[in-house]
Design a protein around this motif. Structure first.
Motif, PDB file in Angstrom:
ATOM      1  N   ALA A 225      -2.465  -1.316   5.230  1.00  0.00           N
ATOM      2  CA  ALA A 225      -3.518  -0.335   4.992  1.00  0.00           C
ATOM      3  C   ALA A 225      -3.178   0.465   3.736  1.00  0.00           C
ATOM      4  O   ALA A 225      -2.011   0.691   3.425  1.00  0.00           O
ATOM      5  N   ALA A 226      -4.218   0.891   3.044  1.00  0.00           N
ATOM      6  CA  ALA A 226      -4.032   1.650   1.807  1.00  0.00           C
ATOM      7  C   ALA A 226      -3.339   2.982   2.055  1.00  0.00           C
ATOM      8  O   ALA A 226      -2.717   3.545   1.143  1.00  0.00           O
ATOM      9  N   ALA A 227      -3.427   3.494   3.277  1.00  0.00           N
ATOM     10  CA  ALA A 227      -2.860   4.808   3.576  1.00  0.00           C
ATOM     11  C   ALA A 227      -1.368   4.880   3.281  1.00  0.00           C
ATOM     12  O   ALA A 227      -0.852   5.950   2.920  1.00  0.00           O
ATOM     13  N   VAL A 228      -0.657   3.766   3.413  1.00  0.00           N
ATOM     14  CA  VAL A 228       0.789   3.775   3.161  1.00  0.00           C
ATOM     15  C   VAL A 228       1.073   4.053   1.691  1.00  0.00           C
ATOM     16  O   VAL A 228       1.875   4.934   1.350  1.00  0.00           O
ATOM     17  N   ASP A 229       0.428   3.316   0.802  1.00  0.00           N
ATOM     18  CA  ASP A 229       0.641   3.533  -0.629  1.00  0.00           C
ATOM     19  C   ASP A 229       0.146   4.909  -1.065  1.00  0.00           C
ATOM     20  O   ASP A 229       0.764   5.574  -1.901  1.00  0.00           O
ATOM     21  N   GLU A 230      -0.962   5.344  -0.494  1.00  0.00           N
ATOM     22  CA  GLU A 230      -1.492   6.665  -0.837  1.00  0.00           C
ATOM     23  C   GLU A 230      -0.516   7.768  -0.420  1.00  0.00           C
ATOM     24  O   GLU A 230      -0.291   8.724  -1.168  1.00  0.00           O
ATOM     25  N   SER A 231       0.064   7.627   0.751  1.00  0.00           N
ATOM     26  CA  SER A 231       0.996   8.649   1.236  1.00  0.00           C
ATOM     27  C   SER A 231       2.253   8.696   0.376  1.00  0.00           C
ATOM     28  O   SER A 231       2.826   9.774   0.153  1.00  0.00           O
TER      29      SER A 231
END
Length: 266
Positions: A225-231
């Protein structure tokens, strides 16, 4: 005394640091006392956690006389404690040549262990003396892999090395066990399912019982999920950045499994 867990694979980019951060963040939220140790010369854990780079690093603790270990331990914004990494750890094989140096990490953990519930070691993606120190210091290893063949082969490399340190009569004897495998950036595709099958076969047929937990090592996934890179860009655990995301949920499930297993072992 703290439960010490090393996150490992001799291939880089498979989610060791991310897994260390997320597991630490979840344990902290559960009111566990957590120390993380950045044992990678790339210092990604130190950077991700926004640690103070002016405080003593793990390298200085090991190499410089008079360094106060307590001053090297800092609380990072996510709430857990950390000992920062150092690029100087790239010289580990030359800097730590004495036989007793193999126990530097184990001695450190013995000193601070009573103050924590869990100690997490973010290991370097290399087959070197630092990894050897981890074999002697950790109670458990959790291996991180992705769908790449090289990262899955890393399971074999860790297994081979761990067995060397478990040989009866060996001076540098390890009691560490493989607790599980985390498959990062997981997709529920034919390839993803094949990866799970390969790892399951390795656990059943290729990893000797001497280095496995009594309960079969777990295989758990963290969905892509993109949330990992965003975080990461925000220098926050995904638990704080987007706690409803699938990776955040997956890591909470992994921590539930870790706690369950460590309590059973105790």
């Amino acid at each position: 005394m703290a439960i010490t867990i090393a996150l490992a694979n001799q291939k880089g980019g498979v989610g060791k640091t991310t897994s260390t951060v997320e597991i630490a963040a979840v344990l902290t939220k559960l009111e566990k006392k957590v120390l993380t140790i950045d044992f990678d010369q790339q210092c990604n854990l130190t950077k991700n956690a926004e640690a103070d780079r002016n405080l003593p690093t793990i390298f200085e603790v090991f190499k410089e006389e008079g360094v106060d270990l307590n001053k090297a331990i800092q609380k990072v914004p996510a709430g857990y404690d950390l000992i920062a990494g150092s690029p100087s750890m790239s010289r580990a094989d030359k800097e730590f040549e004495d036989v007793q140096d193999a126990y530097l990490l184990a001695d450190l953990i013995e000193a601070v262990g009573p103050d924590y519930d869990y100690i997490l070691i973010d290991t370097a993606p290399a087959r070197n003396k630092l990894l050897n120190m981890s074999y002697l210091a950790a109670d458990y290893f959790i291996m991180c892999v992705d769908s790449g063949e090289d990262s899955i082969d890393g399971i074999d490399a860790i297994t081979t090395d761990m067995m060397k340190f478990h040989k009866p009569g060996k001076r540098q004897l390890s009691e560490s066990k493989i607790m599980g495998v985390i498959v990062t950036r997981f997709r529920d595709t034919n390839i993803g399912k094949a990866v799970i099958e390969i790892i399951n076969d390795k656990i059943d047929n290729e990893i000797p019982s001497d280095i496995k937990t009594e309960n079969k090592p777990f295989i758990m996934t963290v969905r892509e999920a993109a949330a990992v890179d965003e975080s990461k860009m925000m220098h926050k655990p995904v638990q704080q950045y987007k706690k409803s995301s699938t990776p955040a949920i997956d890591y909470r499930n992994i921590v539930d499994e870790i706690i369950s297993r460590t309590e059973q072992e105790d």
